[in-house]
Write an enzyme that holds these catalytic residues in place. Structure first.
Site, PDB file in Angstrom:
ATOM      1  N   ASN A   1       7.718   7.470  -0.039  1.00 64.52           N
ATOM      2  CA  ASN A   1       7.361   5.926   0.004  1.00 64.52           C
ATOM      3  C   ASN A   1       8.780   5.139   0.209  1.00 64.52           C
ATOM      4  OD1 ASN A   1       4.583   6.625   0.266  1.00 64.52           O
ATOM      5  ND2 ASN A   1       4.186   6.230  -1.960  1.00 64.52           N
TER       6      ASN A   1
ATOM      7  N   ASP B   1      -4.418  34.526 -35.030  1.00 71.09           N
ATOM      8  CA  ASP B   1      -4.859  35.662 -35.975  1.00 71.09           C
ATOM      9  C   ASP B   1      -4.588  36.955 -35.698  1.00 71.09           C
ATOM     10  OD1 ASP B   1      -6.787  33.948 -37.476  1.00 71.09           O
ATOM     11  OD2 ASP B   1      -8.302  33.997 -36.424  1.00 71.09           O
TER      12      ASP B   1
ATOM     13  N   THR C   1       0.772  11.333   4.164  1.00 73.62           N
ATOM     14  CA  THR C   1       1.795  11.896   2.933  1.00 73.62           C
ATOM     15  C   THR C   1       0.864  11.868   1.704  1.00 73.62           C
ATOM     16  OG1 THR C   1       2.503   9.540   2.783  1.00 73.62           O
ATOM     17  CG2 THR C   1       4.066  11.359   3.872  1.00 73.62           C
TER      18      THR C   1
ATOM     19  N   ASP D   1     -11.834  31.621 -35.974  1.00 76.64           N
ATOM     20  CA  ASP D   1     -13.120  31.997 -35.686  1.00 76.64           C
ATOM     21  C   ASP D   1     -14.032  31.656 -36.875  1.00 76.64           C
ATOM     22  OD1 ASP D   1     -12.174  33.712 -37.845  1.00 76.64           O
ATOM     23  OD2 ASP D   1     -12.061  35.445 -36.631  1.00 76.64           O
TER      24      ASP D   1
ATOM     25  N   VAL E   1       0.799  -1.277   0.089  1.00 74.67           N
ATOM     26  CA  VAL E   1      -0.009   0.069   0.105  1.00 74.67           C
ATOM     27  C   VAL E   1       0.865   1.246   0.029  1.00 74.67           C
ATOM     28  CG1 VAL E   1      -1.708   1.190   1.550  1.00 74.67           C
ATOM     29  CG2 VAL E   1      -2.228  -1.131   1.035  1.00 74.67           C
TER      30      VAL E   1
HETATM   31  P1  ADP Z   1      -8.512  38.745 -40.549  1.00 72.85           P
HETATM   32  O1  ADP Z   1      -9.515  38.402 -39.551  1.00 72.85           O
HETATM   33  O2  ADP Z   1      -7.228  37.962 -40.285  1.00 72.85           O
HETATM   34  O3  ADP Z   1      -8.089  40.088 -40.655  1.00 72.85           O
HETATM   35  P2  ADP Z   1     -10.203  37.923 -42.587  1.00 72.85           P
HETATM   36  O4  ADP Z   1     -10.288  36.547 -43.196  1.00 72.85           O
HETATM   37  O5  ADP Z   1     -11.401  38.329 -41.576  1.00 72.85           O
HETATM   38  O6  ADP Z   1      -8.925  38.167 -41.953  1.00 72.85           O
HETATM   39  O7  ADP Z   1     -10.507  39.073 -43.746  1.00 72.85           O
HETATM   40  C1  ADP Z   1      -9.387  39.042 -44.760  1.00 72.85           C
HETATM   41  C2  ADP Z   1      -9.786  40.440 -45.687  1.00 72.85           C
HETATM   42  O8  ADP Z   1     -11.040  40.451 -46.120  1.00 72.85           O
HETATM   43  C3  ADP Z   1      -9.860  41.668 -44.945  1.00 72.85           C
HETATM   44  O9  ADP Z   1      -8.419  42.235 -44.917  1.00 72.85           O
HETATM   45  C4  ADP Z   1     -10.692  42.567 -45.856  1.00 72.85           C
HETATM   46  O10 ADP Z   1      -9.928  43.130 -46.967  1.00 72.85           O
HETATM   47  C5  ADP Z   1     -11.920  41.365 -46.295  1.00 72.85           C
HETATM   48  N1  ADP Z   1     -12.819  41.690 -45.411  1.00 72.85           N
HETATM   49  C6  ADP Z   1     -12.918  41.534 -43.827  1.00 72.85           C
HETATM   50  N2  ADP Z   1     -14.022  41.436 -43.338  1.00 72.85           N
HETATM   51  C7  ADP Z   1     -14.932  41.745 -44.672  1.00 72.85           C
HETATM   52  C8  ADP Z   1     -16.305  42.138 -44.811  1.00 72.85           C
HETATM   53  N3  ADP Z   1     -17.183  42.003 -43.728  1.00 72.85           N
HETATM   54  N4  ADP Z   1     -16.894  42.351 -45.845  1.00 72.85           N
HETATM   55  C9  ADP Z   1     -15.993  42.122 -47.238  1.00 72.85           C
HETATM   56  N5  ADP Z   1     -14.598  42.054 -46.762  1.00 72.85           N
HETATM   57  C10 ADP Z   1     -14.110  41.884 -45.770  1.00 72.85           C
HETATM   58 MG    MG Z   2     -11.747  38.280 -39.608  1.00 67.48          MG
END
Ligand code: ADP
Ligand code: MG
Length: 874
Positions: free
Chosen positions: A682, A325, A713, A616, A278
């Site tokens: 132990n 990111d 312990t 995301d 044990v």
């Molecule tokens: P990160 O989040 O790394 O900045 P995203 O993939 O969200 O990259 O965006 C990449 C690119 O897409 C951005 O640099 C921008 O030019 C374009 N972008 C981002 N959000 C939008 C949106 N809501 N509508 C149109 N273009 C967008």
């Molecule tokens: Mg983005």
């Protein structure tokens, strides 16, 4: 109910709801009637189940056998003490397990997603379990479907239904009724089912079934029976446990034989053998492991990291690369538009109020920013993508009314944003022209009631590809002017259409201009990057944004000193080995798509790195799953990404990942500490049992004494040690290699010398009294007490393996101090209280003797501190 054969209107009237949603009153009534929208949980262990688990553990079974044996042999006192020890161990175990279970259940309830609904005409977020039939739910790409829904609106909506149908390709959905009552689930294109995921587009649906009444609920039994697997660390510890058990059996047999050879009674030797066995097993380990993991998860939560899988905690400690990111994680995601640009000019937004002095193309660009936009602003509150909110705010500063824009130019079609295309497009019908837009209408003859306006916004590269003719180099140099400053730049384009096209495309657009916005780096991210570098962890930035923007922010944060950035386009043609080569020098990856993220993770893993990767979007799920630690964003992340992740950042903050890594390292450290402490202690006890007969002394410790020490312990001191705070240097040393044995890195050596030291001191004291005063002297009580004290000083010395006790702070682990107090009192009680003396075969010790034992054992602490001073690990 075959909801799919009814039209949306029929469904709504049948379920007594409207497109505006239910009233609050009605919601409450239905919540009473239908209950929670949740699958019945079978995962949580009941206290009884925990009790049973503890009772049926090997250690307890051995003890029960020992108690039975004592009783049969007529030694009722021993039997009683052993039973008491069993009760104590089991209660301690149950208590700890139960707390751990509660902590884990609390974590689970936090992982429930919030759902966007419409109730009484207002859109609001509601936790998924609070949904009722009749609720109107708004869904977009990345959302998890929270209940069974009948669609009443769908825009390019695609849903992945693998959880239900096994089909991993996304299915396109629509709101039209289906004329086939017996259509299979997979063919009910106007239904959405709980547990499936929206991968594209958006839609609105009405809840028709909730909780166990959903299709998923019908098969929930099948899903829930998946047993929770053991984590790799648990497996490794099981292995260590088995090895120690083997050692235990060997030693107890040996001790038993020596005793019999010396003429001890068979009964005594059997009991001794059992107690040695044990003693050799660190039976506190499983409890300490569960508790450390569960409490560790709680501590991480306090630092805003929600761990979804316990395996994640242990892996975190060995992370060697963090791919993050940029937007929102390394930066604040508080965007503010600063400049409006076209080919002729670059205007500071602050300097151009009021708006009407802007050139027509820039005015049209602002209209595009307002309409090609999914965010919402109501007074002070706003909802949606921060980039889009910033655009709306820019439009508002110019005094335009968003409401009149939206009602004058209703959206009739759209192509949603996705991170592959990096742009989005909407189509609007011009139904009327608000007064404040008259100047604009005068500048563009096509701007007339009845016409259509197609608007696109996105990255400059993606718009240039889609533009009919545009001076590319000039636009690029305008873009560079702002991106070079670390600003995020969006481009805008449009096209007039006389009629609404059948299918919407994005080609042949005219570029209008650019808008740039700042998104300052998070101040705490800079510090976190420094911490990473000191801890031997490499931070890598991976972003969809422009290379110049990315490199500027990366340099501000100290991720890199170089200007060079690898773009998605450059990465695309690289072979696996070429990519691995590039990964040795590049820290920043720009304009990448989610697919590239997956390749980057794999390439890093091929170099034996342990990779944490953030994501995301819905397309990030594969990369999150592939990474050793997938990290999702709590605020901006999609449900799908959270589902795929091991950990969710509640504050989307890079610094939180680093904090979680630190917690992971602390946990691993403390487990090692516990094992070191327990096994060395132990070993000390077993050593005494082995050496005593060789010196011609009788059995060194009575079986009961052995069990007692073991309880003090492993049960008390070890538990206190498991709650130790971080060692000061914890983020200044490289990550533990994942394949390193838990006994590795010099630990076996440390255990051996500590164990020998304990044996030496206690044996020495016992033998000294025995030689001085003869066999009648309380030499056994001396030995017994010495071992108890030894473990107290051992625990104090091992609190930190490198720092001195006074550096750690004597009072910084109150639990351990409390445990030490309890151990002292219990040990003194066992020696001095007459009625306990008979159970424990002890004699009272004189005060000088007691003090001698105490001071000699203090040597253990002194030696430990001395070794630390010499730079050795303890
Ligand atoms: P990160 O989040 O790394 O900045 P995203 O993939 O969200 O990259 O965006 C990449 C690119 O897409 C951005 O640099 C921008 O030019 C374009 N972008 C981002 N959000 C939008 C949106 N809501 N509508 C149109 N273009 C967008
Ligand atoms: Mg983005």
């Amino acid at each position: 109910m075959p909801w799919h054969i009814l039209s949306p209107e029929e469904v709504l009237s049948k379920i007594q709801s409207t497109p505006q949603g239910l009233s609050q009153h009605e919601v409450e009534a239905r919540q009473k009637e239908h209950g929670e929208n949740a699958l019945v949980e079978k995962g949580v262990k009941s206290p009884w189940a925990i009790l049973w688990e503890q009772l049926s553990s090997i250690m307890v079974l051995i003890l029960v056998v020992a108690a039975g044996l004592s009783a049969v042999l007529g030694d009722y006192q021993d039997a009683v003490v052993i039973l008491a020890i069993i009760v104590f161990f089991v209660s301690l175990g149950v208590f700890q397990e139960y707390q751990a279970e509660q902590a884990i259940a609390a974590l689970k309830s936090l992982a429930v997603p919030d759902i966007k609904t419409r109730r009484a005409g207002q859109s609001q977020k509601v936790p998924a379990p609070r949904l009722v039939p009749g609720d109107i739910v708004l869904l977009e790409a990345g959302d998890q479907v929270p209940a069974d829904l009948r669609l009443i609106e769908a825009h390019h909506l695609k849903v992945e239904e693998a959880a239900l149908t096994g089909e991993s390709h996304a299915v396109e959905k629509s709101s039209a009724a289906i004329d086939d009552k017996s259509a299979a689930l997979a063919e009910r294109y106007n239904m959405l089912y709980m547990g499936t995921q929206v991968t594209y587009g958006r839609g609105v649906g009405v809840v028709v079934d909730t909780g166990m009444n959903t299709e998923l609920g019908h098969i929930a039994d099948m899903i829930q029976n998946v047993e929770e697997r053991k984590t790799p660390l648990q497996n490794r510890l099981d292995h260590v446990g088995k090895v120690l058990a083997g050692v235990a059996v060997a030693f107890s047999t040996l001790i038993c034989m020596i005793g019999l050879w010396r003429g001890e009674a068979l009964k005594t030797m059997l009991l001794s053998a059992i107690s040695v066995a044990v003693a050799a097993v660190p039976e506190g380990l499983p409890a300490v492991l569960t508790v450390t993991l569960a409490f560790g998860a709680q501590r991480m939560l306090k630092r805003h990291a929600l761990v979804r899988k316990l395996t994640g905690i242990e892996t975190l400690g060995s992370v060697s690369v963090i791919c993050s990111d940029k937007t929102g994680t390394l930066t604040q995601n508080k965007m503010t538009v600063t400049h409006l640009l076209d080919l002729e000019q670059c205007l500071n937004l602050d300097s151009v109020k009021p708006l009407n002095r802007l050139s027509p193309n820039l005015q049209l660009m602002l209209l595009c920013a307002a309409l090609c936009n999914d965010a919402e602003i109501h007074g002070e509150t706003s909802q949606g993508d921060p980039t889009e909110i910033a655009l709306l705010q820019a439009v508002l500063t110019q005094g335009w009314s968003l409401e009149s824009l939206l009602s004058a130019f209703p959206r009739v079609n759209e192509l949603p944003f996705d991170s592959e295309r990096k742009c989005m497009t909407t189509l609007h019908q011009i139904t009327s022209i608000p007064d404040f837009l008259t100047p604009l209408a005068e500048a563009y003859p096509e701007f007339q009631e009845g016409a259509y306006l197609r608007l696109t916004k996105g990255s400059i590269d993606s718009l240039l590809v889609r533009a009919s003719e545009a001076p590319e180099t000039q636009w690029q140099s305008q873009n560079k002017a702002r991106a070079g400053e670390g600003e995020r730049v969006l481009a805008f384009g449009y096209r007039w259409l006389e009629q609404a096209p059948e299918t919407i495309d994005e080609d042949q657009l005219q570029l209008l201009g650019l808008m740039s916005m700042i998104d300052p780096p998070r101040p705490e991210a800079k510090e976190a990057v420094q911490t990473c570098l000191a801890a031997g962890i490499r931070p890598i930035m991976i972003t969809g944004d422009h290379p110049l923007t990315a490199s500027n922010i990366a340099r501000q944060l100290g991720i890199t000193q170089e200007e060079h950035v690898l773009t998605g386009r450059e990465l695309e043609p690289l072979s696996e080995s070429q990519l691995q080569e590039k990964l040795k020098t590049y820290q920043v990856f720009a304009r990448v798509s989610p697919e590239h993220k997956l390749r980057i993770v794999k390439a890093l893993q091929a170099q034996h790195k342990i990779v944490a990767m953030t994501g995301d979007g819905v397309n990030d799920a594969p990369a999150l799953k592939q990474a050793d630690i997938g990290v999702a964003m709590g605020i901006t992340g999609t449900d799908v990404s959270k589902e795929a992740a091991d950990m969710v950042l509640q504050d989307d903050n890079f610094a939180t990942i680093v904090a979680a890594v630190e917690e992971g390292r602390i946990i691993y450290d403390n487990l090692r500490k516990f094992i070191k402490f327990s096994v060395a202690g132990n070993m000390g006890k077993i050593g005494v049992m082995l050496v005593a007969p060789l010196l011609g002394m009788p059995l060194a410790l009575a079986p009961i004494q052995m069990l007692w020490l073991n309880l003090l312990t492993d049960g008390l001191l070890g538990f206190g040690l498991g709650l130790e705070k971080a060692e000061g240097q914890i983020m200044q040393r490289p990550p533990t290699p994942p394949d390193e044995s838990i006994l590795g890195n010099g630990m076996t050596r440390q255990i051996l010398w500590m164990g020998s030291l304990i044996t030496l001191i206690s044996m020495g004291l016992g033998a000294w009294v025995w030689i001085q005063e003869g066999p009648e002297a309380p030499w056994q009580s001396v030995l017994f007490t010495s071992l108890a004290f030894a473990q107290i000083f051992q625990a104090l010395g091992m609190r930190s393996s490198r720092e001195h006790l006074w550096e750690v702070g004597l009072t910084s682990n109150p639990t351990l101090l409390g445990m030490i107090g309890v151990v002292l009192l219990l040990q003194l009680g066992v020696i001095y209280l007459p009625f306990l003396q008979q159970y424990f075969h002890t004699q009272a010790l004189s005060l000088p003797l007691l003090l001698t034992i105490f001071s000699v054992n203090a040597l253990i602490l002194c030696i430990a501190e001395g070794l630390k001073a010499l730079g050795k690990e303890v």
